[in-house]
Design a protein around this motif. Structure first.
Motif, PDB file in Angstrom:
ATOM      1  N   MET A 192      19.425  41.176  -2.931  1.00 17.89           N
ATOM      2  CA  MET A 192      18.845  40.663  -2.503  1.00 17.89           C
ATOM      3  C   MET A 192      18.025  40.891  -1.266  1.00 17.89           C
ATOM      4  O   MET A 192      16.883  41.314  -0.850  1.00 17.89           O
ATOM      5  N   VAL A 193      19.299  41.752  -0.082  1.00 20.98           N
ATOM      6  CA  VAL A 193      18.331  42.239   0.774  1.00 20.98           C
ATOM      7  C   VAL A 193      17.667  43.485   0.279  1.00 20.98           C
ATOM      8  O   VAL A 193      16.523  44.319   0.704  1.00 20.98           O
ATOM      9  N   VAL A 194      18.115  44.223  -0.383  1.00 21.51           N
ATOM     10  CA  VAL A 194      17.165  45.447  -0.625  1.00 21.51           C
ATOM     11  C   VAL A 194      16.217  45.750  -2.024  1.00 21.51           C
ATOM     12  O   VAL A 194      15.585  45.978  -1.181  1.00 21.51           O
ATOM     13  N   LYS A 195      16.839  44.613  -2.838  1.00 20.21           N
ATOM     14  CA  LYS A 195      15.294  44.469  -3.651  1.00 20.21           C
ATOM     15  C   LYS A 195      13.466  43.765  -2.371  1.00 20.21           C
ATOM     16  O   LYS A 195      13.203  43.384  -2.583  1.00 20.21           O
ATOM     17  N   ASP A 196      13.910  43.385  -1.419  1.00 15.95           N
ATOM     18  CA  ASP A 196      12.575  42.802  -0.485  1.00 15.95           C
ATOM     19  C   ASP A 196      13.010  42.902   0.985  1.00 15.95           C
ATOM     20  O   ASP A 196      12.873  41.938   1.603  1.00 15.95           O
ATOM     21  N   VAL A 197      13.330  44.243   1.038  1.00 12.16           N
ATOM     22  CA  VAL A 197      13.872  44.581   2.643  1.00 12.16           C
ATOM     23  C   VAL A 197      12.559  45.106   3.089  1.00 12.16           C
ATOM     24  O   VAL A 197      13.008  44.380   4.917  1.00 12.16           O
ATOM     25  N   LYS A 198      11.400  45.215   3.099  1.00 10.55           N
ATOM     26  CA  LYS A 198       9.332  44.884   3.855  1.00 10.55           C
ATOM     27  C   LYS A 198       9.827  43.821   4.465  1.00 10.55           C
ATOM     28  O   LYS A 198       9.556  43.178   5.473  1.00 10.55           O
ATOM     29  N   SER A 199      10.198  42.680   3.284  1.00 13.54           N
ATOM     30  CA  SER A 199      10.095  41.251   4.173  1.00 13.54           C
ATOM     31  C   SER A 199      11.529  41.102   5.273  1.00 13.54           C
ATOM     32  O   SER A 199      10.676  40.211   6.185  1.00 13.54           O
ATOM     33  N   PHE A 200      12.693  41.063   4.760  1.00 12.61           N
ATOM     34  CA  PHE A 200      13.264  41.135   5.456  1.00 12.61           C
ATOM     35  C   PHE A 200      13.155  41.999   6.362  1.00 12.61           C
ATOM     36  O   PHE A 200      13.360  41.245   8.073  1.00 12.61           O
ATOM     37  N   SER A 201      12.806  42.907   7.350  1.00 14.01           N
ATOM     38  CA  SER A 201      12.689  43.897   7.989  1.00 14.01           C
ATOM     39  C   SER A 201      11.941  43.156   8.955  1.00 14.01           C
ATOM     40  O   SER A 201      11.833  43.473  10.664  1.00 14.01           O
ATOM     41  N   LYS A 202      10.980  42.318   8.851  1.00 13.81           N
ATOM     42  CA  LYS A 202      10.447  41.767  10.118  1.00 13.81           C
ATOM     43  C   LYS A 202      10.475  40.266  10.649  1.00 13.81           C
ATOM     44  O   LYS A 202       9.972  39.258  11.458  1.00 13.81           O
ATOM     45  N   SER A 203      11.905  39.772  10.359  1.00 20.28           N
ATOM     46  CA  SER A 203      12.602  38.506  10.676  1.00 20.28           C
ATOM     47  C   SER A 203      13.192  39.006  11.692  1.00 20.28           C
ATOM     48  O   SER A 203      13.534  40.245  12.095  1.00 20.28           O
ATOM     49  N   GLN A 204      13.618  37.900  12.949  1.00 17.92           N
ATOM     50  CA  GLN A 204      14.024  38.293  13.821  1.00 17.92           C
ATOM     51  C   GLN A 204      15.878  38.803  13.543  1.00 17.92           C
ATOM     52  O   GLN A 204      16.314  39.117  14.379  1.00 17.92           O
ATOM     53  N   GLU A 205      16.216  38.049  12.569  1.00 19.44           N
ATOM     54  CA  GLU A 205      17.688  38.145  11.994  1.00 19.44           C
ATOM     55  C   GLU A 205      17.607  39.977  12.054  1.00 19.44           C
ATOM     56  O   GLU A 205      19.003  40.059  12.258  1.00 19.44           O
ATOM     57  N   TRP A 206      16.762  40.005  11.034  1.00 20.65           N
ATOM     58  CA  TRP A 206      16.445  41.817  11.153  1.00 20.65           C
ATOM     59  C   TRP A 206      17.267  42.365  12.468  1.00 20.65           C
ATOM     60  O   TRP A 206      18.174  43.247  12.466  1.00 20.65           O
ATOM     61  N   GLU A 207      16.193  42.090  13.217  1.00 24.72           N
ATOM     62  CA  GLU A 207      16.552  42.906  14.907  1.00 24.72           C
ATOM     63  C   GLU A 207      18.090  42.185  15.154  1.00 24.72           C
ATOM     64  O   GLU A 207      18.564  43.342  16.432  1.00 24.72           O
TER      65      GLU A 207
END
Length: 362
Positions: free
Chosen positions: A322-337
């Protein structure tokens, strides 16, 4: 993002009604022979699915279908590449079919058919339409599904793809008394027959059998095969789980089974307990249950971390996908940091998976 709608119809083995367009007897002989797997017991379930994509020719990147779910929890999805999956097939539309089996040890054979709604079966190339899986393979690709220029001549804007999926299962095999064995051990646990070991959890006590605990859990085996006070007193106090979770865990140790309700509502707690006592079978069941919950995008990073901490491969792979398919969106989240700060090794795995994914779609 692509805009699409879907209509699905599932039928069990007992149903005999089929739509005319997908019925094997209405296909050309060459296709009909490819449609049926010989020497099998017949298909166990079928789904016919129509995927509609608006403004298809405006898309340049790959397009994913909604996840298709069978009644037993098995899932699959279609991946469409409007300009081919690689440079050597750039003049074609490519199709990738992926399946996600809930029970990896269950032997089943899958067969799927993709067709464009405006086409007849005679318009399609037999070899590039009917694809089968064996039990070892979970991805199938049709690089030259259809020439793009041919498709442009057939449709106006919107594209409808019909997907017929059939699962063929092996005939049931004798279990060599496994059911009776599980039942007898369940009785031994509930009757406390010849018990010689006690586990204290909160205000409750659970009488058990030391040899069963040692045979099923390397942790219990090490504890009972040493000079620890638990071996001397034949009693263990546990405060890392609740009595409810411990009772379910003991039931799994004795019978190899877990109640569906407690698994549904306490899968994470059971996963933690299973990891602590090295019960790999229970870990696998918990991982599949969590995957089958249809994890949302907002929960993907949370469960990715859980899968990493407790080393549950199925959960880790599902959330990683799931993350790899939409990594651009996930990388903008607070959880990603937070993930990057607290779990750097997991970030390395994400990077590696992303690189592999990019390589696969080239």
């Amino acid at each position: 993002m692509s805009e699409y709608s879907s209509r699905s119809r599932s039928s069990s083995r007992s149903r005999s009604s089929r739509s005319r367009s997908s019925s094997p007897e209405n296909c050309p002989q060459s296709i009909r022979n490819g449609y049926i797997i010989k020497n099998r017991s017949g298909f166990s379930s079928k789904i016919s699915y129509i995927w509609s994509i608006n403004n298809f020719f405006e898309h340049t990147d790959m397009i994913f279908s909604p996840m298709i779910t069978f009644e037993d929890g098995d899932r699959c999805e279609l991946e469409l590449h409007p300009n081919g999956i690689s440079s050597d097939v750039k003049d074609y539309v490519s199709v990738v079919f992926r399946r996600y089996k809930r029970r990896i040890l269950c032997e089943s054979y899958w067969r799927y058919c993709c067709s464009i709604m405006t086409y007849t079966f005679e318009d399609a190339d037999d070899d590039s339409v009917y694809i089968s899986f064996d039990k070892e393979k979970d991805t199938s690709c049709i690089p030259k599904f259809i020439k793009r220029k041919d498709l442009e001549a057939k449709i106006l804007g919107s594209l409808e793809i019909k997907i017929d999926i059939k699962k063929y299962a092996d005939s049931p095999r004798p279990r060599s008394g496994c059911f009776e064995l599980s039942k007898d051990f369940s009785t031994a646990l509930s009757d406390m027959m010849f018990s010689d070991f006690t586990i204290v959890c909160g205000e409750e006590k659970f009488d058990c059998h030391a040899f069963v605990l040692a045979a099923r859990s390397p942790v219990f085996k090490g504890m009972l095969n040493s000079n620890f006070k638990e071996r001397i007193n034949m009693e263990l106090k546990i405060d890392t789980v609740t009595p409810e979770i411990l009772k379910a865990m003991l039931n799994f140790i004795y019978t190899g089974k877990i109640g569906s309700e407690i698994l549904r509502y306490h899968a994470v707690e059971l996963l933690k307990a299973a990891d602590l006592y090295q019960l790999n079978g229970l870990k696998e069941l918990c991982g599949y249950e969590l995957c089958n919950m249809h994890i949302s995008d907002s929960e993907a990073l949370k469960y990715l971390i859980i899968g990493e901490i407790y080393n549950e491969k199925n959960l880790l792979d599902e959330c990683m996908r799931m993350v790899v398919k939409d990594v651009k969106s996930f990388s903008k989240s607070q959880e990603w940091e937070e993930l990057a700060a607290k779990h750097p090794s997991l970030m390395v795995k994400i990077t590696q998976s992303l690189a592999e994914y990019i390589e696969d779609i080239k």
